[in-house]
Scaffold this motif. Structure first.
Motif, PDB file in Angstrom:
ATOM      1  N   THR A 688       0.863  -1.191   0.000  1.00 12.55           N
ATOM      2  CA  THR A 688       0.000   0.000   0.000  1.00 12.55           C
ATOM      3  C   THR A 688       0.888   1.227   0.000  1.00 12.55           C
ATOM      4  OG1 THR A 688      -1.672  -1.201   1.267  1.00 12.55           O
ATOM      5  CG2 THR A 688      -1.828   1.209   1.212  1.00 12.55           C
ATOM      6  N   ARG A 689       0.532   2.227  -0.782  1.00 10.82           N
ATOM      7  CA  ARG A 689       1.389   3.403  -0.916  1.00 10.82           C
ATOM      8  C   ARG A 689       1.296   4.286   0.322  1.00 10.82           C
ATOM      9  NH1 ARG A 689       2.378   7.333  -6.140  1.00 10.82           N
ATOM     10  NH2 ARG A 689       3.907   8.684  -5.118  1.00 10.82           N
ATOM     11  N   VAL A 690       2.446   4.799   0.756  1.00  9.90           N
ATOM     12  CA  VAL A 690       2.503   5.761   1.865  1.00  9.90           C
ATOM     13  C   VAL A 690       2.001   7.104   1.318  1.00  9.90           C
ATOM     14  CG1 VAL A 690       4.007   6.951   3.489  1.00  9.90           C
ATOM     15  CG2 VAL A 690       4.427   4.536   2.917  1.00  9.90           C
ATOM     16  N   VAL A 691       1.112   7.746   2.069  1.00  8.83           N
ATOM     17  CA  VAL A 691       0.521   9.024   1.617  1.00  8.83           C
ATOM     18  C   VAL A 691       0.865  10.120   2.611  1.00  8.83           C
ATOM     19  CG1 VAL A 691      -1.355   7.859   0.412  1.00  8.83           C
ATOM     20  CG2 VAL A 691      -1.663   8.550   2.799  1.00  8.83           C
ATOM     21  N   ALA A 692       0.823  11.344   2.124  1.00 10.30           N
ATOM     22  CA  ALA A 692       1.054  12.496   3.001  1.00 10.30           C
ATOM     23  C   ALA A 692      -0.228  12.840   3.744  1.00 10.30           C
ATOM     24  CB  ALA A 692       1.544  13.680   2.179  1.00 10.30           C
ATOM     25  N   SER A 693      -0.108  13.740   4.663  1.00  4.79           N
ATOM     26  CA  SER A 693      -1.268  14.161   5.447  1.00  4.79           C
ATOM     27  C   SER A 693      -2.358  14.656   4.513  1.00  4.79           C
ATOM     28  CB  SER A 693      -0.870  15.273   6.426  1.00  4.79           C
ATOM     29  OG  SER A 693      -1.997  15.718   7.145  1.00  4.79           O
ATOM     30  N   GLY A 694      -3.602  14.225   4.772  1.00 10.36           N
ATOM     31  CA  GLY A 694      -4.731  14.624   3.941  1.00 10.36           C
ATOM     32  C   GLY A 694      -4.835  13.807   2.672  1.00 10.36           C
ATOM     33  N   GLY A 695      -4.073  12.766   2.525  1.00 17.85           N
ATOM     34  CA  GLY A 695      -4.148  11.909   1.348  1.00 17.85           C
ATOM     35  C   GLY A 695      -3.344  12.393   0.173  1.00 17.85           C
ATOM     36  N   THR A 716      15.186  12.755  -1.348  1.00 16.35           N
ATOM     37  CA  THR A 716      16.297  13.154  -2.203  1.00 16.35           C
ATOM     38  C   THR A 716      16.846  14.524  -1.824  1.00 16.35           C
ATOM     39  OG1 THR A 716      14.668  14.023  -3.778  1.00 16.35           O
ATOM     40  CG2 THR A 716      15.465  11.773  -4.144  1.00 16.35           C
ATOM     41  N   SER A 717      16.038  15.326  -1.117  1.00 18.99           N
ATOM     42  CA  SER A 717      16.507  16.652  -0.677  1.00 18.99           C
ATOM     43  C   SER A 717      17.191  16.614   0.679  1.00 18.99           C
ATOM     44  CB  SER A 717      15.319  17.626  -0.622  1.00 18.99           C
ATOM     45  OG  SER A 717      14.368  17.186   0.352  1.00 18.99           O
ATOM     46  N   GLY A 718      17.253  15.425   1.301  1.00  8.33           N
ATOM     47  CA  GLY A 718      17.891  15.291   2.603  1.00  8.33           C
ATOM     48  C   GLY A 718      16.943  15.430   3.766  1.00  8.33           C
ATOM     49  N   SER A 719      15.647  15.672   3.534  1.00  7.07           N
ATOM     50  CA  SER A 719      14.675  15.799   4.615  1.00  7.07           C
ATOM     51  C   SER A 719      14.410  14.436   5.227  1.00  7.07           C
ATOM     52  CB  SER A 719      13.369  16.386   4.080  1.00  7.07           C
ATOM     53  OG  SER A 719      13.574  17.693   3.562  1.00  7.07           O
ATOM     54  N   LEU A 720      13.979  14.445   6.502  1.00  7.01           N
ATOM     55  CA  LEU A 720      13.694  13.220   7.232  1.00  7.01           C
ATOM     56  C   LEU A 720      12.216  13.212   7.606  1.00  7.01           C
ATOM     57  CD1 LEU A 720      15.053  10.680   8.427  1.00  7.01           C
ATOM     58  CD2 LEU A 720      15.285  11.958  10.576  1.00  7.01           C
ATOM     59  N   PHE A 721      11.479  12.182   7.207  1.00  2.00           N
ATOM     60  CA  PHE A 721      10.062  12.004   7.526  1.00  2.00           C
ATOM     61  C   PHE A 721       9.924  10.708   8.327  1.00  2.00           C
ATOM     62  CE2 PHE A 721       9.886  14.881   4.001  1.00  2.00           C
ATOM     63  CZ  PHE A 721       8.732  15.633   4.155  1.00  2.00           C
ATOM     64  N   PRO A 741       0.073   8.509  11.893  1.00  2.00           N
ATOM     65  CA  PRO A 741      -0.304   7.584  10.813  1.00  2.00           C
ATOM     66  C   PRO A 741       0.158   8.024   9.438  1.00  2.00           C
ATOM     67  CG  PRO A 741      -2.185   8.907  11.419  1.00  2.00           C
ATOM     68  CD  PRO A 741      -1.088   9.324  12.357  1.00  2.00           C
ATOM     69  N   THR A 742       0.686   9.243   9.278  1.00  3.08           N
ATOM     70  CA  THR A 742       1.195   9.691   7.983  1.00  3.08           C
ATOM     71  C   THR A 742       2.557  10.332   8.189  1.00  3.08           C
ATOM     72  OG1 THR A 742       0.042  11.807   8.243  1.00  3.08           O
ATOM     73  CG2 THR A 742      -1.098  10.073   6.994  1.00  3.08           C
ATOM     74  N   PRO A 743       3.373  10.407   7.132  1.00  3.61           N
ATOM     75  CA  PRO A 743       4.723  10.958   7.289  1.00  3.61           C
ATOM     76  C   PRO A 743       4.707  12.362   7.866  1.00  3.61           C
ATOM     77  CG  PRO A 743       4.504   9.870   5.166  1.00  3.61           C
ATOM     78  CD  PRO A 743       3.139   9.921   5.752  1.00  3.61           C
ATOM     79  N   SER A 744       5.574  12.560   8.872  1.00  2.00           N
ATOM     80  CA  SER A 744       5.715  13.866   9.518  1.00  2.00           C
ATOM     81  C   SER A 744       7.171  14.283   9.401  1.00  2.00           C
ATOM     82  CB  SER A 744       5.294  13.784  10.989  1.00  2.00           C
ATOM     83  OG  SER A 744       5.508  15.017  11.637  1.00  2.00           O
ATOM     84  N   ARG A 745       7.405  15.487   8.969  1.00  2.40           N
ATOM     85  CA  ARG A 745       8.760  15.948   8.678  1.00  2.40           C
ATOM     86  C   ARG A 745       9.375  16.635   9.882  1.00  2.40           C
ATOM     87  NH1 ARG A 745      10.416  20.313   3.926  1.00  2.40           N
ATOM     88  NH2 ARG A 745      12.659  20.406   4.418  1.00  2.40           N
ATOM     89  N   ALA A 752      19.892  14.111   5.548  1.00  2.00           N
ATOM     90  CA  ALA A 752      19.785  12.671   5.819  1.00  2.00           C
ATOM     91  C   ALA A 752      19.934  11.885   4.525  1.00  2.00           C
ATOM     92  CB  ALA A 752      18.446  12.362   6.477  1.00  2.00           C
ATOM     93  N   ILE A 753      20.765  10.839   4.559  1.00  2.00           N
ATOM     94  CA  ILE A 753      20.932   9.990   3.367  1.00  2.00           C
ATOM     95  C   ILE A 753      20.612   8.523   3.651  1.00  2.00           C
ATOM     96  CG2 ILE A 753      22.640  11.508   2.331  1.00  2.00           C
ATOM     97  CD1 ILE A 753      24.812   9.610   3.310  1.00  2.00           C
ATOM     98  N   ARG A 754      20.548   8.117   4.908  1.00  4.10           N
ATOM     99  CA  ARG A 754      20.250   6.738   5.274  1.00  4.10           C
ATOM    100  C   ARG A 754      19.633   6.759   6.656  1.00  4.10           C
ATOM    101  NH1 ARG A 754      22.205   1.897   3.164  1.00  4.10           N
ATOM    102  NH2 ARG A 754      21.985   0.088   4.539  1.00  4.10           N
ATOM    103  N   VAL A 755      18.648   5.864   6.940  1.00  3.35           N
ATOM    104  CA  VAL A 755      17.958   5.875   8.226  1.00  3.35           C
ATOM    105  C   VAL A 755      17.607   4.452   8.618  1.00  3.35           C
ATOM    106  CG1 VAL A 755      15.706   6.226   7.121  1.00  3.35           C
ATOM    107  CG2 VAL A 755      16.035   6.911   9.508  1.00  3.35           C
ATOM    108  N   ASP A 756      17.599   4.177   9.936  1.00  3.74           N
ATOM    109  CA  ASP A 756      17.208   2.855  10.444  1.00  3.74           C
ATOM    110  C   ASP A 756      16.642   3.036  11.838  1.00  3.74           C
ATOM    111  OD1 ASP A 756      16.766   0.180  10.414  1.00  3.74           O
ATOM    112  OD2 ASP A 756      18.861  -0.434  10.612  1.00  3.74           O
ATOM    113  N   GLY A 757      15.761   2.103  12.263  1.00  2.00           N
ATOM    114  CA  GLY A 757      15.099   2.229  13.557  1.00  2.00           C
ATOM    115  C   GLY A 757      15.321   1.050  14.453  1.00  2.00           C
ATOM    116  N   GLY A 758      15.247   1.303  15.797  1.00  2.35           N
ATOM    117  CA  GLY A 758      15.331   0.241  16.789  1.00  2.35           C
ATOM    118  C   GLY A 758      13.991   0.012  17.424  1.00  2.35           C
ATOM    119  N   ALA A 759      14.005  -0.377  18.722  1.00  2.00           N
ATOM    120  CA  ALA A 759      12.743  -0.639  19.398  1.00  2.00           C
ATOM    121  C   ALA A 759      11.946   0.655  19.553  1.00  2.00           C
ATOM    122  CB  ALA A 759      13.003  -1.277  20.762  1.00  2.00           C
ATOM    123  N   TRP A 760      12.583   1.684  20.182  1.00  2.00           N
ATOM    124  CA  TRP A 760      11.882   2.954  20.392  1.00  2.00           C
ATOM    125  C   TRP A 760      12.808   4.131  20.076  1.00  2.00           C
ATOM    126  CZ3 TRP A 760      11.652  -0.775  24.461  1.00  2.00           C
ATOM    127  CH2 TRP A 760      10.468  -1.533  24.450  1.00  2.00           C
TER     128      TRP A 760
END
Length: 1020
Positions: A688-695, A716-721, A741-745, A752-760
Motif C-alpha cells: 500500500t502506498r505511503v501518503v502524506a497528510s490529507g491523502g 532526495t533533498s535530505g529531509s527526514l520524515f 499515521p502519515t509521514p511527519s517531517r 539525511a541519506i540513510r535511516v534505520d530504527g530500533g525498538a523505540w
C-alpha cells in the motif's frame, strides 16, 4: 563326380560274397546265420568280385535276412582280380575301360585309375578332403584358396603333398601372418596366441572393469576380461571405480562412501530384462535405478535375454556374449563357427549342422556345387548337381572362348576349361594375362586395348612447322609419321609459327609463349602516394601505358592517407563520423573510431564506436542509468532511474516497506501503530502506498528504515520524515503525540541519506558522514550516550561521538553499528546496549560508542569491514574477502556456530562456511547473506519459517535459500524475511499473521511469496 570314385573304392576294398551264399538265391551265408541284419557288415561275405552287400530289408530283392547284393565292381572290359581285390583293364579288349580318353597304366598308358573317368592325366586336381589324385600326379593337390590370401588350404592333399594354409576361411591366418591375440593360430605354427596375450583381470559382471584380486592373461576384448583393476564388486555392474555415485544406497564408485554427492546419470532401456540395456533404445536420466533400465548400454540383442555381454558363449553358431563373433572354443584354435557362415560346427551337438566348419560354402541345406565336397552335409559329394560351367578352349591356351557354347556338368569335358575370357580362341598367344607389346595393333591380352604394353611414343600435328605440335591433337603409336608430326607439343596456335613455347612475349594482346597468360612478364610501375597511389603494368590489354596518380580527397578516419600527404588519418583526429561531439569524446585509432569518454548522462552501450555514445542514460528504457540496465514493460526511465524499480527495502517487527525508483514509498503488514503511513491503523496484506497528510502524494523518497512499530524515510533533498509509534519520541514529534499515521517531517534535518530504527529510537546517517540518533535513550540506545540519565525520552538529536565520517549504518533493538571510514579506515563502531555481547568488546557492557574490533582469537581484527548488520541482540560484520563474523546473543543460532554456544560471544567469531559473501541482510533473531553469484544463505531462528520458508526450529549454521533470481538486498523482521531480486520483484517468506508477506492474505503459508499490490506500469 566323387561319389562314383568312392563307391568303386569301397567295392574294391570291402565287398564280396560268402562261400556258396547267394542272396538272390535265398541261401544262407557261410556262417549259417538266419538272424535279420542290422548293419551292412552283417551282410558282407568277404568276397570282392561279387559286389558290395548292403543291409536293406525294405528292398523287394532282399533275402530273408534283409541283405541285398550290390553291383559288380568292375566295368565292361575289366577283369576282376579277387586275389589282389582290384579291377584290371583287359588291354586286348578295352584299353580305356572308363572311357575318359586316357589309356590304363596296365596297357602302357598313364591313366592311374581306369575305373574312374574323373581320374586321368590332365584332369583338374580338386582340393577334396579325401585326397583323391584326380590328375594322376602325386605332386599336385588342388589350388583351393577360399580366403584369397595367396595360400592353399592345408586340407588340399595328395599323398604327402598338401597346402600350408591352416585356416582357409580367414584371410588373416596363413604362414606369412604374425600372431595376434584373437584366439586363432594366425601364423599356422600349431600354437594359439603364443607371446601376444596381455596381463589383466577377470571381469565376471562384464562391466568392463576387473577384479584386482583375480589377475589373468587373455586377449584384449576377450569376454569377462578387463585391463582395468578398479572393480570392488565384480558381481554388480553398477559398482566400479569409474562409476558415478547414484541414489541406490551402494558405494558405486568404490571409494568407501555411500551415496555421497549422488548424480543423475544415463540409463538404457533393457527390454529383455537381462541386466544389459541397448544403446538403440530410448534413454532416461535419473539418479535412482529405474525398472526396466540398465546403466550398461552394451546389449547387442535386447530382444533375447540369453544374448548379452554377461552371457556364456554357447556352441550354437551365434554371438551370445556380444563380443562381435561366435567364438565358443571347441578345442584350441577351433571355434564354433570358424568359417563364419552362421552355422555351428557339427561337433556342437544338437546346435551343430556344419559338417565342414572350415568351408563357408558347406553347411546343412547349402547348395551342392561341383568341388568334390559334400556341401549340403547329406553324406554325398557333388550329388544332384551339374552347376559347373566349362568353356571351349580350341587353341589350348587355358582360357575359354566367351562366345563359344559352354557345357554345364561336374566332370571336365575334353577341350574345355573353367576359365573364360579368350578374345581370340584361334591364337594361343592371345589371352588374358598375355604381354601386349608387339605393337601390331591387336588386343593381345583381351583387355579392350591394343599394344598398351609396347614402347609407344607420343606425337603431335605441327601444321605451322615451327617445331612444336598442337597438344590437343596428341596421338600415340609405335613410330612417328615421317611428315607433319613432331614429338614436342605445347603449341597454343598451330597456325602461327611466331606463337610457340620458346617465343618471346610481346605487348600485343597475344599469348606468344603459350604459358596461358597474355602479355605477361612486363614490369609494373607505381606512382603517387596514399589514396592517390596507383600501380600499373607497362603493358595492359596489348597496349603500352604510363602511370598517372589519383586525386586526393578530404581526410577521414579510415586508416588511409586520403589527402595523399604521406600521413594516415592526420587531419581528422576525431570528426562527426566517429560520433556526436555533444555526447562524448572520440578519437581515431589506426583507422578505427574510438570512444575516449562519454559525457555524463550518455553511454556507448552497443560497443559500436561509429555511433558514439548513442544511449541517453537518463531516458533509455534499455539502458536506464547505466548500460544494459533496462526498465520493465510499462515503466519509464526518468533521470536514469526506472520508476517502478525497487531501490531500498526495510523490515520492522511485523511490517515491511519499499522505495521505488519514482520516489514513492510502499508498505505492508502490521499497522496497529500507523507504521504503514497510509493514514490508517488497518492491517495491509498487500503493498500500500505511503501518503502524506490529507491523502496527498508522498514522494521523493531516497532511502527508508523501519523500527519495531515505526518507519522513517530520507528524501532526495535530505529531509527526514517519520510515521507510526511515537511513544518514546522515535518519530521526533515529542512525547505528547503517541501515534503518527502519515509521514511527519522534522524541519531541522536537511542532509539525511540513510535511516534505520530500533525498538523505540531512530538513527540516521548524514551526508557529512555523522550518525545522529533520537528517541528512547534508555540502555544508551541513542547514540550510545545519555542526555538525561539513560532513563527517558531524548527529545532532541544526539550525534554518535566516536564517528566522524561513516558510510553504513544498521540499528538493532537497543544498539547500533556504523561503519566508520575516518580517521581509521573501515572500522565498525558499536554503540548502545551490550548486555548480550552485541558490541563485540570482549565483555558485557553498557556504555558509549567504541570501535568493535575484538575477535575470538585476538588476531582477526575486522580492519577491512565492508558491511554491517545489527539484529535484535547480535551484530555481524562482513570483511572484504567475503568472510562473515558475528557476536552477541546466540540462544537461537544467530551467530551461525551452533545454538546455545555462549562461549566468548562478546567477541567476533567467523560464521563457518561463508567465504564469498558480498552483502549482509539483518534480521531480528536471524541473519542472511548474499553471495557473489547472487544466491542467499540464512541462519538463526526458523520457528516461523523466516530462514527456510518452512516451519522448523533453529538453523545453527548457514543454509542455502533458493530464489527465482539473483538477490540484490535482503532484510528480516521478527518472524519474516523479504528479498529484492535482480528481476525487479520482491519475495517474502516466514510468518504471515499480520500480512507481512504481502501476498494478499494473512493465512499461514510455506515457501516464497511474491509481494503483490506494487504498480505494474507508469502512466505518462
Amino acid at each position: 563326380m566323387r561319389k562314383l570314385a568312392l563307391m568303386l573304392a569301397i567295392v574294391a576294398i570291402a565287398c564280396g560274397d560268402d562261400d556258396g551264399v547267394d542272396t538272390d538265391g535265398g541261401r544262407e551265408d557261410a556262417g549259417g546265420s538266419s538272424e535279420p541284419c542290422v548293419t551292412d557288415d552283417d551282410c558282407d561275405d568277404g568276397v570282392f568280385c561279387n559286389g558290395t552287400e548292403a543291409c536293406m530289408p525294405s528292398m523287394a530283392r532282399a533275402d530273408r535276412r534283409g541283405c541285398v547284393r550290390g553291383a559288380e565292381p568292375c566295368l565292361e572290359g575289366q577283369a576282376c582280380d579277387e586275389e589282389r581285390e582290384l579291377c584290371a583293364t583287359a588291354c586286348d579288349v578295352t584299353p580305356d575301360a572308363d572311357g575318359d580318353g586316357a589309356i590304363a597304366i596296365e596297357c602302357g598308358g598313364d591313366d592311374c585309375d581306369d575305373g574312374d573317368p574323373k581320374r586321368r592325366p590332365g584332369a583338374a586336381e580338386l582340393c577334396d578332403l579325401e585326397g583323391v589324385d584326380e590328375d594322376c600326379d602325386d605332386a599336385t593337390f588342388g589350388t583351393r584358396d577360399a580366403d584369397n590370401d595367396g595360400f592353399v588350404d592345408a586340407r588340399c592333399c595328395n599323398g604327402e603333398a598338401c597346402g600350408n594354409d591352416c585356416d582357409d576361411g580367414r584371410p588373416g591366418v596363413n604362414p606369412a601372418t604374425s600372431e595376434v591375440c584373437d584366439g586363432f593360430d594366425n601364423d599356422c605354427d600349431g600354437s594359439v596366441d603364443e607371446g601376444v596375450m596381455v596381463a589383466g583381470y577377470r571381469d565376471a559382471d562384464r562391466d568392463l572393469h576387473g577384479d584386482p584380486s583375480m589377475p589373468v592373461s587373455a586377449c584384449p576384448g576377450a569376454s569377462a576380461f578387463s585391463l582395468v583393476d578398479d572393480d570392488c564388486d565384480d558381481t554388480n555392474p553398477r559398482r566400479h571405480g569409474a562409476q558415478v555415485e547414484i541414489c541406490d544406497t551402494l558405494d558405486n564408485d568404490c571409494d568407501g562412501r555411500v551415496d555421497e554427492a549422488p548424480t543423475a546419470t544415463t540409463w538404457y532401456g533393457d527390454a529383455d530384462g537381462d541386466g544389459f540395456g541397448s544403446p538403440d533404445t530410448a534413454i532416461q536420466i535419473s539418479c535412482e535405478p529405474l525398472e526396466g533400465f540398465s546403466l550398461l548400454g552394451t546389449d547387442c540383442d535386447d530382444t533375447r535375454s540369453g544374448i548379452n555381454p554377461g552371457a556364456d558363449e554357447v556352441c550354437n553358431g551365434r554371438d551370445d556374449d556380444c563380443n562381435g563373433r561366435a567364438d565358443f572354443t571347441i578345442a584350441s584354435g577351433d571355434t564354433e563357427d570358424d568359417d563364419e557362415d552362421g552355422f555351428a560346427d557339427a561337433r556342437c551337438g544338437v546346435f551343430g549342422t556344419d559338417c565342414d566348419d572350415r568351408d563357408p560354402a558347406t553347411y546343412a541345406g547349402a547348395t551342392e556345387i561341383c568341388d568334390g565336397r559334400d556341401n549340403d552335409c547329406d553324406g554325398l559329394s557333388d550329388d544332384g548337381t551339374e552347376s559347373t560351367t566349362w568353356y571351349p578352349d580350341f587353341d589350348q591356351d587355358g582360357y575359354g572362348d566367351a562366345d563359344g557354347t559352354p557345357i554345364r556338368q561336374c566332370e571336365p569335358p575334353r577341350g574345355h576349361v573353367l576359365r573364360v575370357g579368350d578374345c581370340d580362341d584361334s591364337n594361343r598367344n592371345i589371352h588374358p594375362g598375355a604381354v601386349d607389346d608387339d605393337c601390331n595393333g591387336r588386343d593381345g591380352d583381351c583387355d579392350g586395348r591394343a599394344d598398351e604394353d609396347a614402347d609407344l611414343v607420343e606425337f603431335y600435328p605441327d601444321d605451322d612447322e615451327d617445331g612444336f605440335g598442337d597438344t590437343l591433337g596428341r596421338r600415340t603409336g609405335c613410330t612417328v609419321p615421317s611428315r607433319g608430326f613432331v614429338t614436342v607439343g605445347g603449341d597454343c596456335d598451330d597456325d602461327d609459327d611466331a606463337v610457340r613455347p620458346d617465343a618471346t612475349e610481346l605487348c600485343n594482346g597475344v599469348d606468344d609463349d603459350c604459358d596461358g597468360e597474355v602479355d605477361d612478364g612486363f614490369e609494373t610501375v607505381t606512382c603517387g602516394r596514399g589514396a592517390c597511389m596507383r600501380t600499373v603494368g607497362l603493358c595492359e590489354d596489348g597496349v603500352s601505358v604510363r602511370c598517372t596518380p589519383g586525386f586526393p580527397s578530404a581526410e577521414i578516419c579510415n586508416g588511409l592517407d586520403d589527402d595523399c600527404n604521406g600521413v594516415v588519418d592526420d587531419t581528422p583526429v576525431a570528426d562527426d563520423a566517429c560520433g556526436d561531439p555533444s555526447t562524448g569524446v572520440f578519437d581515431c585509432d589506426a583507422g578505427d573510431c574510438r570512444v575516449v569518454a562519454c559525457l555524463p548522462g550518455f553511454g556507448d552501450c552497443n560497443d559500436f564506436p561509429l555511433d558514439g555514445c548513442e544511449a541517453d542514460l537518463a531516458t533509455s528504457l534499455t539502458s536506464c542509468g547505466s548500460c544494459g540496465h533496462g526498465c520493465r514493460a510499462g515503466d519509464r526511465c526518468v533521470d536514469g532511474v526506472c520508476q517502478l524499480e525497487p531501490l531500498d527495502l526495510a523490515a520492522g517487527e511485523n511490517h515491511t516497506c519499499l522505495v521505488l525508483g519514482d520516489g514513492s514509498a510502499w508498505c505492508w503488514g502490521a499497522n496497529n501503530r500507523g507504521q504503514l503511513g497510509d493514514a490508517t491503523t488497518t492491517l495491509r496484506d498487500r503493498a500500500t502506498r505511503v501518503v502524506a497528510s490529507g491523502g496527498a502524494t508522498f514522494g521523493g523518497v531516497a532511502a527508508i528504515g523501519a523500527g519495531v512499530q515505526h518507519t522513517c524515510a530520507a528524501t532526495t533533498s535530505g529531509s527526514l520524515f517519520c510515521w507510526g509509534d511515537n511513544s518514546q519520541n522515535q518519530t521526533l514529534r515529542g512525547s505528547g503525540t503517541v501515534l503518527i499515521p502519515t509521514p511527519s517531517r522534522d524541519g531541522g534535518v536537511a542532509d539525511a541519506i540513510r535511516v534505520d530504527g530500533g525498538a523505540w529510537h531512530t538513527c540516521f546517517l548524514r551526508g557529512s558522514g555523522i550518525v545522529t540518533c533520537f528517541g528512547d535513550e534508555r540502555f544508551a540506545a541513542v547514540a550510545g550516550q545519555c542526555a538525561g540519565g539513560c532513563n527517558g525520552d531524548n527529545m532532541g538529536l544526539t550525534n554518535v561521538s566516536n564517528v566522524a565520517v561513516a558510510s553504513l549504518l544498521s540499528v538493532g533493538r537497543h544498539h547500533g553499528v556504523a561503519l566508520r571510514g575516518s580517521p581509521s579506515p573501515s572500522l565498525p563502531v558499536a554503540f548502545g546496549r551490550g548486555s548480550e555481547g552485541q558490541l563485540a568488546r570482549g565483555t558485557l557492557i553498557l556504555e558509549g560508542p567504541s570501535e568493535a574490533t575484538t575477535t575470538s582469537d585476538g588476531s582477526l581484527g575486522p580492519l577491512d569491514v565492508i558491511d554491517v548488520a545489527a539484529g535484535q541482540y547480535h551484530t555481524c560484520v562482513l570483511r572484504s574477502g567475503g568472510q562473515v563474523l558475528c557476536a552477541g546473543a546466540n540462544a537461537e543460532g544467530q551467530l551461525g556456530r551452533g545454538a546455545g554456544d555462549m562461549s566468548d560471544v562478546t567477541r567476533f567469531a567467523p560464521v563457518v562456511g561463508l567465504t564469498d559473501v558480498v552483502k549482509l541482510g539483518p534480521g531480528w533473531n536471524h541473519t542472511c547473506a548474499i553471495h557473489r553469484d547472487g544466491t542467499v544463505s540464512c541462519w538463526g531462528r526458523d520457528l516461523e519459517g523466516q530462514v527456510t520458508g518452512v516451519l522448523g526450529g533453529l538453523e545453527e549454521s548457514p543454509v542455502a535459500i533458493t530464489l527465482p533470481a539473483r538477490a540484490l538486498e535482503i532484510v528480516g523482521g521478527l518472524q519474516h524475511t523479504c528479498a529484492r531480486l535482480e528481476d525487479r520483484r520482491v519475495y517474502c517468506w516466514g510468518a504471515n499473521g499480520s500480512g507481512q508477506l504481502g501476498n494478499g492474505s494473512t493465512a499461514p503459508v510455506s515457501g516464497l511469496q511474491l509481494v503483490t499490490g506494487l504498480p505494474t506500469r507508469v502512466d505518462p
